[in-house]
Design a protein around this motif. Structure first.
Motif, PDB file in Angstrom:
ATOM      1  N   TYR A 459       0.833  -1.208   0.000  1.00  0.00           N
ATOM      2  CA  TYR A 459       0.000   0.000   0.000  1.00  0.00           C
ATOM      3  C   TYR A 459       0.868   1.259   0.000  1.00  0.00           C
ATOM      4  CZ  TYR A 459      -2.977   3.536   2.340  1.00  0.00           C
ATOM      5  OH  TYR A 459      -3.634   4.676   2.706  1.00  0.00           O
ATOM      6  N   ASP A 471     -10.518   1.623   0.976  1.00  0.00           N
ATOM      7  CA  ASP A 471     -10.513   0.366   0.232  1.00  0.00           C
ATOM      8  C   ASP A 471      -9.182   0.089  -0.462  1.00  0.00           C
ATOM      9  OD1 ASP A 471     -12.936  -0.607   1.001  1.00  0.00           O
ATOM     10  OD2 ASP A 471     -13.978  -0.202  -0.871  1.00  0.00           O
ATOM     11  N   ASP A 472      -8.415   1.116  -0.741  1.00  0.00           N
ATOM     12  CA  ASP A 472      -7.073   0.882  -1.294  1.00  0.00           C
ATOM     13  C   ASP A 472      -6.241   0.051  -0.324  1.00  0.00           C
ATOM     14  OD1 ASP A 472      -7.595   2.425  -3.588  1.00  0.00           O
ATOM     15  OD2 ASP A 472      -7.037   4.268  -2.541  1.00  0.00           O
ATOM     16  N   TRP A 474      -7.489  -2.057   2.112  1.00  0.00           N
ATOM     17  CA  TRP A 474      -8.015  -3.426   2.205  1.00  0.00           C
ATOM     18  C   TRP A 474      -7.613  -4.255   0.988  1.00  0.00           C
ATOM     19  CZ3 TRP A 474      -8.091  -2.387   6.702  1.00  0.00           C
ATOM     20  CH2 TRP A 474      -8.984  -1.593   7.388  1.00  0.00           C
ATOM     21  N   ASN A 475      -7.640  -3.627  -0.191  1.00  0.00           N
ATOM     22  CA  ASN A 475      -7.255  -4.357  -1.391  1.00  0.00           C
ATOM     23  C   ASN A 475      -5.806  -4.807  -1.324  1.00  0.00           C
ATOM     24  OD1 ASN A 475      -9.812  -3.944  -2.435  1.00  0.00           O
ATOM     25  ND2 ASN A 475      -9.231  -2.127  -3.606  1.00  0.00           N
ATOM     26  N   GLU A 478      -5.598  -7.750   1.239  1.00  0.00           N
ATOM     27  CA  GLU A 478      -6.140  -8.978   0.647  1.00  0.00           C
ATOM     28  C   GLU A 478      -5.180  -9.536  -0.397  1.00  0.00           C
ATOM     29  OE1 GLU A 478      -9.693 -10.365  -0.187  1.00  0.00           O
ATOM     30  OE2 GLU A 478     -10.905  -9.251   1.265  1.00  0.00           O
ATOM     31  N   ALA A 479      -4.582  -8.656  -1.184  1.00  0.00           N
ATOM     32  CA  ALA A 479      -3.641  -9.119  -2.210  1.00  0.00           C
ATOM     33  C   ALA A 479      -2.430  -9.803  -1.582  1.00  0.00           C
ATOM     34  CB  ALA A 479      -3.194  -7.940  -3.075  1.00  0.00           C
ATOM     35  N   THR A 486     -11.715  -7.867   3.613  1.00  0.00           N
ATOM     36  CA  THR A 486     -12.449  -6.662   3.218  1.00  0.00           C
ATOM     37  C   THR A 486     -13.879  -6.681   3.733  1.00  0.00           C
ATOM     38  OG1 THR A 486     -11.076  -6.375   1.248  1.00  0.00           O
ATOM     39  CG2 THR A 486     -13.222  -5.289   1.257  1.00  0.00           C
TER      40      THR A 486
END
Length: 897
Positions: A459, A471-472, A474-475, A478-479, A486
């Motif tokens: 991030y 959300d950036d 959380w993405n 998750e990645a 999320t």
């Protein structure tokens, strides 16, 4: 428009190709070249400005007049215009413009601009004689502004010289959230990042400091000098900083390569050492954790005398500002708890250098991305460097401060809608900071530490020097491997409130504990409407049996079952990493109470907090919580004993006016706390654990509040020693003993405290002593303190604290006083905190008439201004309903034990 202006417009239109009624061939080519330029701001990002331009660089030059409390400035803003327009609007507040002009980026084609201010919108609109074509320009403006006496924009702090006691004045800036516009016209929103160059003409014998090191310095007329600082990296306007005064700087090189320094009033000397020695290692830790080097050549932390009702420190990039009371370590008055706070506050602000400064939220809706993460990171780094302080245990207290707001219908989600300046000011609360930290801790536990850090590193790399949305993050995590995170994160950040996990069954089969739970919602003031309904969350849990196994489970669709390989007493929120309340069956709670001494300290804290909250809210009788309190071992962890001390003192206050019941509580509290005090003694011991010093203070404070004769006698004895030796109380417990004295003071003691305040050469001690004058239980002395607060004697930033302290025992009198002197009191409070101030004073009222008075006041206010009143009204209404039951049930328990 008068005739002179009309003539100027005609001349301008005929001579300039920059602005014209119809584009020339050159202009058409210029416009075609910029036709595909990116929009200045994404449509998904809120803004209060027209979306037609954005800045790339500010060159600001100011000359402050500290004595007159005014300043003059000139700004040159490199910007790009994306649409054809005759005007450019940006933020400005309390500024006056003498001239303005616009030229092409190469300096050609200069045109005059008319500046029109809109005070309500906090904007200035610069209007050209005719339409401007899209392209890159430089807007230059000359202006003047005011130096405030509270911490908004450019402000002054007065303090006594540490050696002579003579008055001194330092200048500082505070721009978060909406106050850079008080310093220079600017696109004062977080997504309008730009670079900044600052110059200041200041007294030649003073030290000036900003985000970047001094690039050059040269003499100016009349005993002044001009200091020019280096250009900053791309950053949001609220992170700009300037300070000047009779300062000194203690500095060293950090392992990261950046120089770190503590800037403080002259004479501070070694008081800055603890903060400096702590500062350097933080850079190395965060560089490694985030996978991004600290990008500036230096990091200063600037100590400001005084205080604010809005904030304690600010993360300006490369130039943190912190009030002296939580930055400098003065052995004459700094307690061990304050030393730990110095470390924690600095760790929080340094974490912001990455989370907030390097990567900034796109809009104030995502403020928690700054504050929640900095709070969480500060706890993590403190645990790394100072595990002896056991900082992870403090997360329970942080969670509780968030839940104290989140349990009412007036709460808000972590991700909240911010559309006005007042919305932004009110966003800085325990939901943003402490619920944010608690939810992050829960999500890190769900993802695993390695996956979590890997996601954060990705991030940071993707968004450095830019802006992001929640959300950036959380993405990215998750990645990195945290599948399903999320959805959980959305539940906890997108909706308000507190999940309630109810144990509905527990049975032992074949050596395993089979537990069933349901998920509801915990509330203080809308329980009847949510029992069996309420919101739904996906709730991660760590179920732990005492001396046995633990099992992770996620409660989905409102229920879950879990099997744990041990049949002992079971804790449903092991490690207290879940953001939820836990309601046990009476049998399960009784088992936990029986084995309370065997439970890990963090879970003891969690159980005490949960069960008091549940009992106070009526989910179970008070004896459930009070029984756990009575089960607290005398040799428990210091934090657990501190919690017990606080609970006894709070219960004592509930029975104000009932001397017999208070005496019973005081006796029980003394029996529980006296063993710890006997072991610790009244005075610190050489090389004792740091937490022993903190525990000693908390136990003495609680016993003093409950009128313990030995503690009150010791306080009076020590206070009397000041008659022959003004430094007799110097040391980490000085503030503690004086607080007890002040609370119980008569007129002679109050006058003596005032004389001590008047004579002090320490800004922190002086402010502390004046504030203590508001602590007196005596009605007449409380009124004297209120009257004193409106004089110049305590100092501009101390008076509001005096009024706030009076409200502790005299809430109704404090509210009435402020209402009678509203204009004078407003001058004593930061603009950011004014709306909340009176409502906060009323929070301790027990007069039913206060609710009606606040409702009448709130009814006439705009929605964003009304929020603090609605919150106080909700709390007072619920207290009025629940306190009779709490008192009755507590008295039954006291009689039966």
């Amino acid at each position: 428009m008068n005739s002179a202006t009309r003539h100027l417009l005609l001349v301008t239109l005929s001579s300039l190709s920059l602005a014209a009624a119809a584009p020339t061939l050159a202009e058409e080519a210029f416009m075609a070249a910029h036709a595909n330029a990116a929009a200045p701001l994404a449509k998904s990002v809120p803004s209060q400005l027209p979306r037609i331009a954005r800045p790339s660089h500010y060159d600001i030059a100011i000359t402050p007049d500290a004595k007159a409390l005014t300043f003059t400035g000139r700004v040159a803003i490199d910007l790009e215009l994306f649409e054809r327009s005759s005007s450019i609007t940006m933020n400005a507040l309390d500024l006056r413009f003498s001239s303005a002009s616009l030229s092409k980026a190469d300096g050609s084609g200069k045109v005059p601009l008319a500046a029109t201010l809109d005070a309500a919108a906090q904007t200035v609109t610069f209007t050209a004689p005719a339409a401007l074509v899209p392209g890159k320009y430089t807007l230059t403006a000359d202006y003047s502004g005011v130096i405030n006496t509270q911490a908004n924009g450019l402000f002054a702090l007065d303090y006594p010289d540490k050696a002579t006691g003579e008055p001194r004045r330092g200048l500082f800036t505070q721009f978060e959230a909406p106050d850079a516009r008080r310093f220079a016209p600017s696109f004062d929103e977080p997504s309008y990042k730009a670079t900044f160059t600052l110059s200041a003409t200041v007294p030649a014998d003073q030290l000036a400091v900003s985000n970047m090191p001094v690039e050059r310095e040269f003499a100016a007329a009349n005993g002044l000098k001009t200091v020019r600082f280096g250009a900053s990296p791309r950053m949001s306007s609220y992170l700009l900083f300037f300070g000047v005064g009779d300062f000194e700087r203690l500095a060293m090189k950090s392992e990261s390569g950046a120089e770190v320094g503590i800037v403080s009033p002259k004479g501070s000397g070694e008081q800055a050492r603890f903060a400096l020695d702590s500062l350097a290692p933080l850079l190395g830790y965060y560089t490694d954790y985030f996978g991004q080097p600290y990008p500036l050549p230096k990091l200063d932390n600037i100590a400001g005398p005084g205080q604010s009702q809005f904030f304690g420190a600010m993360e300006n990039w490369g130039a943190i500002f912190t009030f002296e009371r939580i930055l400098l370590d003065d052995p004459a008055i700094t307690s061990e708890a304050t030393r730990q706070a110095i470390y924690g506050v600095q760790a929080h602000e340094v974490a912001h250098q990455w989370f907030g400064d390097l990567v900034t939220m796109a809009w104030w809706d995502d403020l928690w991305l700054n504050e929640g993460f900095a709070s969480w990171m500060a706890t993590k780094v403190t645990d790394h460097f100072h595990p002896e302080w056991q900082p992870l245990l403090t997360r329970v207290h942080g969670r509780e401060s968030a839940m104290s707001l989140d349990a009412y219908r007036t709460t808000h989600p972590i991700l909240q809608t911010i559309r006005t300046v007042e919305d932004t000011n009110q966003a800085f609360d325990a939901i943003t900071y402490k619920k944010g930290e608690a939810v992050i801790s829960m999500l890190e536990a769900y993802a695993g530490e390695d996956v979590w850090r890997s996601g954060l590193r990705g991030y940071m790399a993707a968004h450095k020097y830019g802006n992001s949305r929640t959300d950036d993050l959380w993405n990215a995590i998750e990645a990195a491997g945290a599948k399903g995170l999320t959805a959980i994160a959305h539940d906890f950040t997108g909706q308000p409130g507190i999940p309630l996990i109810r144990m509905t069954g527990s049975q032992c089969k074949a050596g395993a504990n089979l537990i069933s739970v349901t998920q509801g919602e915990f509330s203080r003031d809308r329980r009847a409407s949510i029992d069996g309904e309420g919101r739904r969350w996906q709730v991660p849990m760590l179920v732990r049996t005492i001396g046995g196994d633990e099992q992770r489970v996620v409660v989905r669709d409102g229920k879950a079952s879990v099997k744990v390989d041990h049949c002992g007493p079971t804790i449903l929120n092991g490690g207290q990493l879940g953001y939820f309340r836990t309601l046990y069956t009476p049998q399960a709670l009784a088992a936990l109470r029986s084995d309370f001494a065997k439970i890990q300290p963090i879970d003891q804290l969690g159980l005490l907090s949960d069960n008091f909250a549940l009992s106070i809210a009526g989910y179970q009788p008070m004896d459930a919580a009070l029984g756990l309190l009575a089960a607290t071992p005398a040799d428990a962890n210091p934090y657990v004993l501190m919690e017990a001390a606080s609970r006894y003192a709070q219960l004592y206050r509930v029975f104000e006016g009932d001397a017999a019941t208070q005496a019973a509580i005081a006796a029980r509290g003394a029996a529980a706390l006296r063993p710890a005090l006997n072991r610790l003694g009244f005075d610190p011991k050489d090389s004792e654990p740091a937490l022993d010093a903190v525990l000693r203070a908390d136990v003495i404070r609680a016993l003093g509040m409950m009128g313990d004769p030995a503690v009150l006698g010791e306080a009076r004895r020590r206070f009397a020693r000041l008659d022959s030796d003004p430094r007799a109380l110097d040391g980490p417990a000085k503030g503690l003993w004086l607080d007890i004295v002040a609370t119980n003071a008569g007129a002679a003691g109050w006058d003596k405290l005032r004389r001590l305040a008047q004579a002090s050469k320490s800004a922190v001690e002086r402010s502390t002593l004046y504030t203590l004058l508001g602590a007196a239980k005596d009605d007449a002395l409380a009124q004297r303190a209120l009257d004193l607060a409106l004089t110049a004697e305590p100092g501009q930033t101390t008076s509001a604290a005096i009024i706030g302290r009076v409200a502790g025992y005299h809430a109704d009198a404090a509210v009435a006083f402020v209402e009678a002197h509203q204009t004078e009191v407003d001058r004593l409070i930061d603009a950011s905190a004014r709306v909340r101030f009176l409502a906060s004073l009323a929070m301790n009222s027990d007069d039913p008439a206060m609710i009606a008075a606040l409702e009448a006041k709130a009814a006439a206010l705009p929605a964003d201004v009304r929020k603090p009143y609605e919150r106080t009204i909700a709390v007072l209404r619920e207290h009025a309903e629940s306190n009779p039951r709490i008192r009755a049930e507590s008295k039954v328990w006291l009689a039966g034990e």
